[in-house]
Design a protein around this motif. Structure first.
Motif, mmCIF file in Angstrom:
data_model
loop_
_atom_site.group_PDB
_atom_site.id
_atom_site.type_symbol
_atom_site.label_atom_id
_atom_site.label_comp_id
_atom_site.label_asym_id
_atom_site.label_seq_id
_atom_site.Cartn_x
_atom_site.Cartn_y
_atom_site.Cartn_z
ATOM 1 N N ASP A 73 0.898 -1.056 -0.113
ATOM 2 C CA ASP A 73 0.004 -0.017 0.011
ATOM 3 C C ASP A 73 0.951 1.167 0.052
ATOM 4 O O ASP A 73 1.794 1.345 0.807
ATOM 5 N N ILE A 74 0.590 2.128 -0.969
ATOM 6 C CA ILE A 74 1.305 3.549 -1.044
ATOM 7 C C ILE A 74 1.150 4.358 0.344
ATOM 8 O O ILE A 74 0.069 4.369 0.463
ATOM 9 N N ILE A 75 2.233 4.802 1.084
ATOM 10 C CA ILE A 75 1.890 5.518 2.195
ATOM 11 C C ILE A 75 2.739 6.896 1.843
ATOM 12 O O ILE A 75 1.983 8.033 2.236
ATOM 13 N N GLU A 76 3.672 7.042 1.275
ATOM 14 C CA GLU A 76 4.329 8.169 0.979
ATOM 15 C C GLU A 76 4.977 8.599 -0.257
ATOM 16 O O GLU A 76 5.390 7.344 -1.067
ATOM 17 N N CYS A 77 4.912 9.722 -0.630
ATOM 18 C CA CYS A 77 5.601 9.924 -2.058
ATOM 19 C C CYS A 77 6.256 11.330 -1.911
ATOM 20 O O CYS A 77 5.449 12.368 -1.677
ATOM 21 N N ASP A 78 7.507 11.473 -2.129
ATOM 22 C CA ASP A 78 8.259 12.627 -1.890
ATOM 23 C C ASP A 78 8.952 13.028 -3.607
ATOM 24 O O ASP A 78 9.278 12.114 -4.135
ATOM 25 N N ILE A 79 8.733 14.300 -3.924
ATOM 26 C CA ILE A 79 9.231 14.810 -4.979
ATOM 27 C C ILE A 79 10.141 15.904 -4.805
ATOM 28 O O ILE A 79 9.664 16.908 -4.027
ATOM 29 N N LEU A 80 11.442 16.026 -5.425
ATOM 30 C CA LEU A 80 12.203 17.290 -5.381
ATOM 31 C C LEU A 80 12.332 17.687 -6.666
ATOM 32 O O LEU A 80 13.338 16.622 -7.367
ATOM 33 N N LEU A 81 12.468 19.028 -7.098
ATOM 34 C CA LEU A 81 13.015 19.515 -8.232
ATOM 35 C C LEU A 81 13.782 20.619 -7.800
ATOM 36 O O LEU A 81 13.534 21.511 -7.329
ATOM 37 N N GLY A 89 2.967 13.237 1.610
ATOM 38 C CA GLY A 89 3.656 13.422 0.783
ATOM 39 C C GLY A 89 4.301 14.571 1.002
ATOM 40 O O GLY A 89 3.985 15.483 1.756
ATOM 41 N N ARG A 90 5.434 15.034 0.203
ATOM 42 C CA ARG A 90 6.338 16.154 0.252
ATOM 43 C C ARG A 90 6.833 16.741 -1.058
ATOM 44 O O ARG A 90 7.157 15.878 -1.682
ATOM 45 N N VAL A 142 9.036 6.822 -3.786
ATOM 46 C CA VAL A 142 7.603 6.318 -3.139
ATOM 47 C C VAL A 142 7.839 5.204 -2.233
ATOM 48 O O VAL A 142 8.563 4.021 -2.365
ATOM 49 N N ARG A 143 7.173 5.383 -0.925
ATOM 50 C CA ARG A 143 7.132 4.316 0.274
ATOM 51 C C ARG A 143 6.076 3.676 0.276
ATOM 52 O O ARG A 143 5.023 4.484 0.560
ATOM 53 N N GLY A 144 6.137 2.536 0.481
ATOM 54 C CA GLY A 144 4.833 1.672 0.741
ATOM 55 C C GLY A 144 5.096 0.626 1.816
ATOM 56 O O GLY A 144 6.054 0.866 2.442
ATOM 57 N N SER A 145 3.981 -0.031 2.058
ATOM 58 C CA SER A 145 4.047 -0.930 3.526
ATOM 59 C C SER A 145 4.907 -2.070 3.261
ATOM 60 O O SER A 145 5.100 -2.892 4.302
ATOM 61 N N LEU A 152 16.697 2.965 -11.467
ATOM 62 C CA LEU A 152 15.851 2.706 -10.352
ATOM 63 C C LEU A 152 16.437 2.126 -9.070
ATOM 64 O O LEU A 152 17.229 1.419 -9.262
ATOM 65 N N LEU A 153 16.152 2.773 -7.830
ATOM 66 C CA LEU A 153 16.725 1.950 -6.622
ATOM 67 C C LEU A 153 15.590 1.377 -5.894
ATOM 68 O O LEU A 153 14.445 2.111 -5.895
ATOM 69 N N PHE A 154 15.419 -0.034 -5.631
ATOM 70 C CA PHE A 154 14.565 -0.511 -4.806
ATOM 71 C C PHE A 154 14.950 -1.047 -3.460
ATOM 72 O O PHE A 154 16.006 -1.713 -3.557
ATOM 73 N N HIS A 155 14.169 -0.786 -2.468
ATOM 74 C CA HIS A 155 14.536 -1.138 -1.033
ATOM 75 C C HIS A 155 13.380 -1.974 -0.566
ATOM 76 O O HIS A 155 12.428 -1.401 -0.070
ATOM 77 N N GLY A 156 13.615 -3.355 -0.714
ATOM 78 C CA GLY A 156 12.521 -4.067 0.027
ATOM 79 C C GLY A 156 12.760 -5.595 -0.251
ATOM 80 O O GLY A 156 13.954 -6.020 -0.627
ATOM 81 N N PRO A 157 11.611 -6.510 0.104
ATOM 82 C CA PRO A 157 12.032 -8.017 -0.169
ATOM 83 C C PRO A 157 12.356 -8.235 -1.636
ATOM 84 O O PRO A 157 11.944 -7.787 -2.795
ATOM 85 N N PRO A 158 13.099 -9.370 -1.891
ATOM 86 C CA PRO A 158 13.437 -10.417 -0.623
ATOM 87 C C PRO A 158 14.809 -10.165 0.096
ATOM 88 O O PRO A 158 14.957 -10.775 0.930
ATOM 89 N N ASN A 159 15.370 -8.853 -0.096
ATOM 90 C CA ASN A 159 16.750 -8.719 0.468
ATOM 91 C C ASN A 159 16.614 -7.551 1.427
ATOM 92 O O ASN A 159 16.941 -6.115 1.053
ATOM 93 N N VAL A 160 16.094 -7.587 2.684
ATOM 94 C CA VAL A 160 15.980 -6.688 3.647
ATOM 95 C C VAL A 160 16.289 -6.863 4.897
ATOM 96 O O VAL A 160 16.741 -8.009 5.085
#
Length: 351
Positions: free
Chosen positions: A147-155, A233-234, A250-253, A266-274
């Motif tokens: 589930d999407i919880i946060e979305c931060d965008i910086l220009l 979000g920010r 984008v941060r999810g559950s 793309l950088l991905f932080h999550g399963p299976p390597n957490v």
């Protein structure tokens, strides 16, 4: 039977036109029957480079003589309303560069005018068709982030070094309620909405300021928090930090993903390597960055830059019009973006 190509014209032959014109010159969906600019030199240069049928310095004359099926309005935002209405009255569909108007009320009025005329009006949102956003949306659709919880965008980009902030130029850089910030902000808003599903119903907090005190730019800094209940979000725009970047996180559950429109990867932080002690995720991200470095080098050589989604967006719009199919960008989405943009711009009036 295959629908014939659309007779297309462009009004405004500045820098953004050179992102639209390559599609019009090469696509089998369009025939470029006219280009228009108040500068005869700009109009003629665009005509010659992109093999348009004619160049004009008078917009009404172009509408009357070229008989366009579709008009690309690529002029400064304060001129959009009159140009869009004239195109609709002439029986043409319209693609208008962002921001289409200065307020949500003006956007709704133009969309109502298009509906009454029986034609489509689409505000450009080319980043929806860029590789990084397509990849992020794919991860969300596959459920990999949960589930999407946060979305931060910086220009972060030094737009004050260009026409927005050049004090040697006469006239306003942008005649918009939010100054220079307003010209960039719709990109951040529609990307945030596409990734989170948030419409215009949200609480907005933060600051919008003129930190440079540059009268041409008006506002040049935004730091806003958006609270939509289950999603937050920010959004930030800054002209005084380096390096130039357009980052999206984008941060999810279940996992987090991040990218940069200027240097995609793309950088991905999550399963299976957490896990706090697991380095496997870092190793995987390192491999992604190495591949992205080679890909970005190739893309720069091949001119596959941050605007590469423009041609895809235009192709989707033209296909929808020619085949009477659903538009890739809906009036409801445009209104939601304009309303949330209004609320962010209002932060500047709270000081």
């Amino acid at each position: 039977m295959t629908a014939p190509p659309l007779r297309a014209v462009v009004v405004g032959c500045g820098a953004i036109a050179y992102e639209h014109l390559p599609f019009l010159a090469s696509s089998g969906q369009a025939v470029l029957v006219g280009v228009c600019d108040r500068s005869a030199a700009l109009a003629e240069a665009a005509r010659d480079r992109f093999k348009a049928a004619a160049a004009y310095t008078d917009y009404d004359t172009m509408l009357a003589e070229a008989h366009p099926d579709i008009v690309h309005v690529l002029t400064p935002p304060q001129t959009h309303d009159a140009l869009v209405r004239a195109a609709l009255a002439a029986g043409a569909h319209v693609i208008c560069e962002k921001p289409m108007t200065g307020t949500a009320a003006e956007t709704e009025a133009l969309l109502q005018c298009a509906a009454q005329a029986g034609h489509t009006l689409t505000e450009s949102r080319n980043l929806l068709f860029n590789d990084p956003l397509i990849e992020l949306i794919g991860l969300i659709g596959d459920g990999r982030l949960g589930d999407i919880i946060e979305c931060d965008i910086l220009l972060s980009v030094d737009f004050l070094s260009g026409p927005f902030g050049d004090r040697n130029l006469s006239g306003p850089a942008v005649a918009l309620p939010g100054g220079a910030i307003h010209d960039f902000l719709p990109h951040l808003v529609y990307v945030f909405q596409a990734l989170t599903g948030v419409g215009d119903i949200a609480e907005v907090y933060g600051v919008m300021q003129s930190r440079s005190d540059n009268p041409r730019a008006g506002y040049d800094f935004l730091d806003a928090l958006i609270d939509a209940g289950s999603v937050r979000g920010r959004l930030r725009i800054a002209s005084d930090v380096e390096p130039a970047s357009f980052t999206v996180t984008v941060r999810g559950s279940r996992a987090t993903a991040e990218t940069d429109f200027y240097n995609p990867g793309l950088l991905f932080h999550g399963p299976p390597n957490v896990g706090k002690r697991s380095a496997l995720g870092q190793i995987a991200n390192g491999r992604r960055l190495i591949r992205a470095g080679f890909t970005n080098f190739r893309d720069k050589v091949m001119q596959h830059g941050p605007m590469h989604g423009m041609g895809r967006m235009l192709d989707a719009i033209y296909s929808a019009i020619r085949n009477a199919g659903p538009m890739p960008i809906t009036p409801e989405q445009m209104i939601d973006t304009a309303r949330l943009t209004d609320r962010l711009i209002a932060l500047g009036r709270q000081r």
